[in-house]
Motif scaffolding. Structure first.
Motif, PDB file in Angstrom:
ATOM      1  N   LEU A  16     -60.350 128.170 -16.993  1.00 39.52           N
ATOM      2  CA  LEU A  16     -59.047 128.062 -17.636  1.00 39.52           C
ATOM      3  C   LEU A  16     -58.887 129.212 -18.615  1.00 39.52           C
ATOM      4  CD1 LEU A  16     -56.443 126.452 -18.242  1.00 39.52           C
ATOM      5  CD2 LEU A  16     -57.759 125.208 -19.955  1.00 39.52           C
ATOM      6  N   ASP A  17     -58.135 130.216 -18.203  1.00 40.33           N
ATOM      7  CA  ASP A  17     -57.873 131.386 -19.037  1.00 40.33           C
ATOM      8  C   ASP A  17     -56.637 131.095 -19.888  1.00 40.33           C
ATOM      9  OD1 ASP A  17     -57.452 133.859 -20.188  1.00 40.33           O
ATOM     10  OD2 ASP A  17     -57.151 134.918 -18.295  1.00 40.33           O
ATOM     11  N   VAL A  18     -56.785 131.127 -21.209  1.00 39.04           N
ATOM     12  CA  VAL A  18     -55.659 130.821 -22.091  1.00 39.04           C
ATOM     13  C   VAL A  18     -54.542 131.862 -21.968  1.00 39.04           C
ATOM     14  CG1 VAL A  18     -57.083 129.524 -23.714  1.00 39.04           C
ATOM     15  CG2 VAL A  18     -56.645 131.943 -24.144  1.00 39.04           C
ATOM     16  N   GLN A  19     -54.849 133.026 -21.424  1.00 40.41           N
ATOM     17  CA  GLN A  19     -53.837 134.064 -21.239  1.00 40.41           C
ATOM     18  C   GLN A  19     -52.851 133.717 -20.131  1.00 40.41           C
ATOM     19  OE1 GLN A  19     -53.309 136.741 -23.177  1.00 40.41           O
ATOM     20  NE2 GLN A  19     -54.962 135.895 -24.422  1.00 40.41           N
ATOM     21  N   SER A  20     -53.297 132.929 -19.160  1.00 39.05           N
ATOM     22  CA  SER A  20     -52.429 132.625 -18.023  1.00 39.05           C
ATOM     23  C   SER A  20     -52.155 131.134 -17.863  1.00 39.05           C
ATOM     24  CB  SER A  20     -53.056 133.177 -16.737  1.00 39.05           C
ATOM     25  OG  SER A  20     -54.334 132.610 -16.537  1.00 39.05           O
ATOM     26  N   SER A  21     -52.545 130.337 -18.845  1.00 38.23           N
ATOM     27  CA  SER A  21     -52.334 128.885 -18.792  1.00 38.23           C
ATOM     28  C   SER A  21     -51.464 128.449 -19.962  1.00 38.23           C
ATOM     29  CB  SER A  21     -53.672 128.150 -18.873  1.00 38.23           C
ATOM     30  OG  SER A  21     -54.519 128.538 -17.820  1.00 38.23           O
ATOM     31  N   THR A  22     -50.721 127.391 -19.728  1.00 32.90           N
ATOM     32  CA  THR A  22     -49.936 126.797 -20.802  1.00 32.90           C
ATOM     33  C   THR A  22     -50.757 125.671 -21.409  1.00 32.90           C
ATOM     34  OG1 THR A  22     -47.889 127.299 -19.636  1.00 32.90           O
ATOM     35  CG2 THR A  22     -47.785 125.611 -21.357  1.00 32.90           C
ATOM     36  N   LEU A  23     -51.042 125.785 -22.684  1.00 40.67           N
ATOM     37  CA  LEU A  23     -51.800 124.752 -23.380  1.00 40.67           C
ATOM     38  C   LEU A  23     -50.817 123.751 -23.985  1.00 40.67           C
ATOM     39  CD1 LEU A  23     -54.423 126.983 -25.233  1.00 40.67           C
ATOM     40  CD2 LEU A  23     -54.654 125.816 -23.029  1.00 40.67           C
ATOM     41  N   GLU A  24     -51.064 122.477 -23.711  1.00 41.47           N
ATOM     42  CA  GLU A  24     -50.186 121.433 -24.217  1.00 41.47           C
ATOM     43  C   GLU A  24     -50.856 120.683 -25.366  1.00 41.47           C
ATOM     44  OE1 GLU A  24     -48.968 118.977 -20.960  1.00 41.47           O
ATOM     45  OE2 GLU A  24     -48.118 120.658 -19.855  1.00 41.47           O
ATOM     46  N   HIS A  25     -50.041 120.010 -26.136  1.00 42.70           N
ATOM     47  CA  HIS A  25     -50.536 119.239 -27.274  1.00 42.70           C
ATOM     48  C   HIS A  25     -51.614 118.242 -26.842  1.00 42.70           C
ATOM     49  CE1 HIS A  25     -46.790 120.834 -28.944  1.00 42.70           C
ATOM     50  NE2 HIS A  25     -47.311 120.623 -30.143  1.00 42.70           N
ATOM     51  N   SER A  26     -51.386 117.548 -25.737  1.00 45.91           N
ATOM     52  CA  SER A  26     -52.340 116.514 -25.298  1.00 45.91           C
ATOM     53  C   SER A  26     -53.686 117.133 -24.914  1.00 45.91           C
ATOM     54  CB  SER A  26     -51.773 115.707 -24.131  1.00 45.91           C
ATOM     55  OG  SER A  26     -51.453 116.551 -23.036  1.00 45.91           O
TER      56      SER A  26
ATOM     57  N   MET B  71     -51.569 122.993 -19.466  1.00 45.09           N
ATOM     58  CA  MET B  71     -52.510 122.026 -18.970  1.00 45.09           C
ATOM     59  C   MET B  71     -52.415 120.780 -19.832  1.00 45.09           C
ATOM     60  SD  MET B  71     -56.596 122.316 -18.397  1.00 45.09           S
ATOM     61  CE  MET B  71     -56.775 122.034 -16.661  1.00 45.09           C
ATOM     62  N   ALA B  72     -52.321 119.631 -19.183  1.00 41.37           N
ATOM     63  CA  ALA B  72     -52.227 118.361 -19.899  1.00 41.37           C
ATOM     64  C   ALA B  72     -53.621 117.866 -20.250  1.00 41.37           C
ATOM     65  CB  ALA B  72     -51.473 117.350 -19.042  1.00 41.37           C
ATOM     66  N   MET B  73     -53.800 116.567 -20.242  1.00 36.62           N
ATOM     67  CA  MET B  73     -55.104 115.983 -20.574  1.00 36.62           C
ATOM     68  C   MET B  73     -56.193 116.609 -19.714  1.00 36.62           C
ATOM     69  SD  MET B  73     -54.699 113.641 -22.938  1.00 36.62           S
ATOM     70  CE  MET B  73     -56.023 112.495 -22.802  1.00 36.62           C
ATOM     71  N   ILE B  74     -57.401 116.617 -20.246  1.00 37.40           N
ATOM     72  CA  ILE B  74     -58.539 117.147 -19.509  1.00 37.40           C
ATOM     73  C   ILE B  74     -58.980 116.090 -18.518  1.00 37.40           C
ATOM     74  CG2 ILE B  74     -60.896 118.018 -19.693  1.00 37.40           C
ATOM     75  CD1 ILE B  74     -60.170 118.756 -22.643  1.00 37.40           C
ATOM     76  N   GLU B  75     -58.900 116.418 -17.259  1.00 35.48           N
ATOM     77  CA  GLU B  75     -59.250 115.457 -16.227  1.00 35.48           C
ATOM     78  C   GLU B  75     -60.452 115.952 -15.459  1.00 35.48           C
ATOM     79  OE1 GLU B  75     -55.873 114.510 -13.844  1.00 35.48           O
ATOM     80  OE2 GLU B  75     -54.583 114.301 -15.573  1.00 35.48           O
ATOM     81  N   GLY B  76     -60.988 115.073 -14.656  1.00 27.98           N
ATOM     82  CA  GLY B  76     -62.111 115.462 -13.817  1.00 27.98           C
ATOM     83  C   GLY B  76     -63.244 114.475 -13.936  1.00 27.98           C
ATOM     84  N   GLY B  77     -64.132 114.561 -12.999  1.00 33.36           N
ATOM     85  CA  GLY B  77     -65.277 113.670 -12.977  1.00 33.36           C
ATOM     86  C   GLY B  77     -66.302 114.037 -14.024  1.00 33.36           C
ATOM     87  N   SER B  78     -67.279 113.172 -14.164  1.00 35.80           N
ATOM     88  CA  SER B  78     -68.290 113.374 -15.194  1.00 35.80           C
ATOM     89  C   SER B  78     -69.176 114.578 -14.906  1.00 35.80           C
ATOM     90  CB  SER B  78     -69.141 112.116 -15.344  1.00 35.80           C
ATOM     91  OG  SER B  78     -69.809 111.851 -14.124  1.00 35.80           O
ATOM     92  N   SER B  79     -69.194 115.059 -13.670  1.00 36.21           N
ATOM     93  CA  SER B  79     -70.025 116.212 -13.344  1.00 36.21           C
ATOM     94  C   SER B  79     -69.219 117.506 -13.263  1.00 36.21           C
ATOM     95  CB  SER B  79     -70.754 115.974 -12.022  1.00 36.21           C
ATOM     96  OG  SER B  79     -69.814 115.872 -10.979  1.00 36.21           O
ATOM     97  N   GLU B  80     -67.937 117.434 -13.542  1.00 40.73           N
ATOM     98  CA  GLU B  80     -67.077 118.603 -13.459  1.00 40.73           C
ATOM     99  C   GLU B  80     -67.143 119.401 -14.760  1.00 40.73           C
ATOM    100  OE1 GLU B  80     -63.055 118.866 -11.303  1.00 40.73           O
ATOM    101  OE2 GLU B  80     -62.641 118.165 -13.326  1.00 40.73           O
ATOM    102  N   MET B  81     -67.240 120.715 -14.629  1.00 39.02           N
ATOM    103  CA  MET B  81     -67.266 121.594 -15.790  1.00 39.02           C
ATOM    104  C   MET B  81     -65.971 122.404 -15.847  1.00 39.02           C
ATOM    105  SD  MET B  81     -71.058 123.155 -16.218  1.00 39.02           S
ATOM    106  CE  MET B  81     -71.678 123.150 -14.545  1.00 39.02           C
ATOM    107  N   ILE B  82     -65.438 122.520 -17.058  1.00 41.21           N
ATOM    108  CA  ILE B  82     -64.253 123.336 -17.291  1.00 41.21           C
ATOM    109  C   ILE B  82     -64.637 124.365 -18.340  1.00 41.21           C
ATOM    110  CG2 ILE B  82     -61.848 123.385 -18.047  1.00 41.21           C
ATOM    111  CD1 ILE B  82     -61.715 120.379 -17.256  1.00 41.21           C
TER     112      ILE B  82
ATOM    113  N   PRO C 215     -51.660 131.011 -27.792  1.00 39.57           N
ATOM    114  CA  PRO C 215     -52.956 130.601 -27.236  1.00 39.57           C
ATOM    115  C   PRO C 215     -54.114 131.530 -27.621  1.00 39.57           C
ATOM    116  CG  PRO C 215     -51.280 130.666 -25.524  1.00 39.57           C
ATOM    117  CD  PRO C 215     -50.656 131.207 -26.758  1.00 39.57           C
ATOM    118  N   ASP C 216     -53.806 132.770 -27.982  1.00 39.63           N
ATOM    119  CA  ASP C 216     -54.852 133.699 -28.433  1.00 39.63           C
ATOM    120  C   ASP C 216     -55.585 133.182 -29.665  1.00 39.63           C
ATOM    121  OD1 ASP C 216     -54.588 135.637 -26.521  1.00 39.63           O
ATOM    122  OD2 ASP C 216     -53.382 136.983 -27.740  1.00 39.63           O
ATOM    123  N   TYR C 217     -54.955 132.301 -30.411  1.00 36.46           N
ATOM    124  CA  TYR C 217     -55.546 131.800 -31.645  1.00 36.46           C
ATOM    125  C   TYR C 217     -56.532 130.653 -31.414  1.00 36.46           C
ATOM    126  CZ  TYR C 217     -51.776 134.452 -33.902  1.00 36.46           C
ATOM    127  OH  TYR C 217     -50.915 135.447 -34.315  1.00 36.46           O
ATOM    128  N   LEU C 218     -56.642 130.172 -30.181  1.00 39.17           N
ATOM    129  CA  LEU C 218     -57.622 129.133 -29.867  1.00 39.17           C
ATOM    130  C   LEU C 218     -59.020 129.735 -29.906  1.00 39.17           C
ATOM    131  CD1 LEU C 218     -58.333 126.243 -28.874  1.00 39.17           C
ATOM    132  CD2 LEU C 218     -58.090 127.122 -26.544  1.00 39.17           C
TER     133      LEU C 218
END
Length: 125
Positions: free
Chosen positions: A39-49, A1-12, A96-99
């Motif tokens: 966003l499950d870190v077990q099934s998502s790719t976490l990116e630096h950004s 997942m790249a930058m965190i996107e979404g509107g001001s009312s969106e929850m992640i 990602p388990d270390y997050l």
């Protein structure tokens, strides 16, 4: 997942499906809203950004994104020698388990959740 996107009312909701607290908090927050992006870190790719953005929204340093209580991490010798922001980010990208999770992101803010009832204290729910 790249930058965190979404509107001001969106929850992640960032969580680790291998951890009981995370699963309990996910069930708890799902009661409040069905429009939460999960966003499950077990099934998502976490990116630096993404991690840099998350750190900024939490208002913490990169080293604070790491779950220092993780037994797997404590057993790694190289963990004791991490010192730069890049080393911490690279560690989480590779493992990602270390997050430290769970984390609720809402608008330009984010909050670590230490127990599911912490969600009641957040005024935007």
């Amino acid at each position: 997942m790249a930058m965190i996107e979404g509107g001001s009312s969106e929850m992640i909701f960032v969580y680790n499906s291998k951890r009981d607290l995370d699963k309990q908090a996910l069930a708890y927050i799902s009661v409040f809203s069905d429009k939460i992006i999960k966003l499950d870190v077990q099934s998502s790719t976490l990116e630096h950004s993404f991690l840099a953005d998350l750190s900024g929204r939490l208002g913490v340093g990169y080293q604070d994104l790491v779950d220092h209580e993780c037994e797997q991490l404590k057993s790694q010798e190289y963990y004791l020698h991490l010192s730069t922001p890049k080393q911490y980010i690279d560690l989480i990208v590779k493992h990602p388990d270390y997050l430290k999770t769970p984390v609720l992101i809402y608008g330009d803010k984010a909050h670590f959740i230490s127990k599911e009832t912490d969600l009641l204290q957040l005024s935007f729910l």
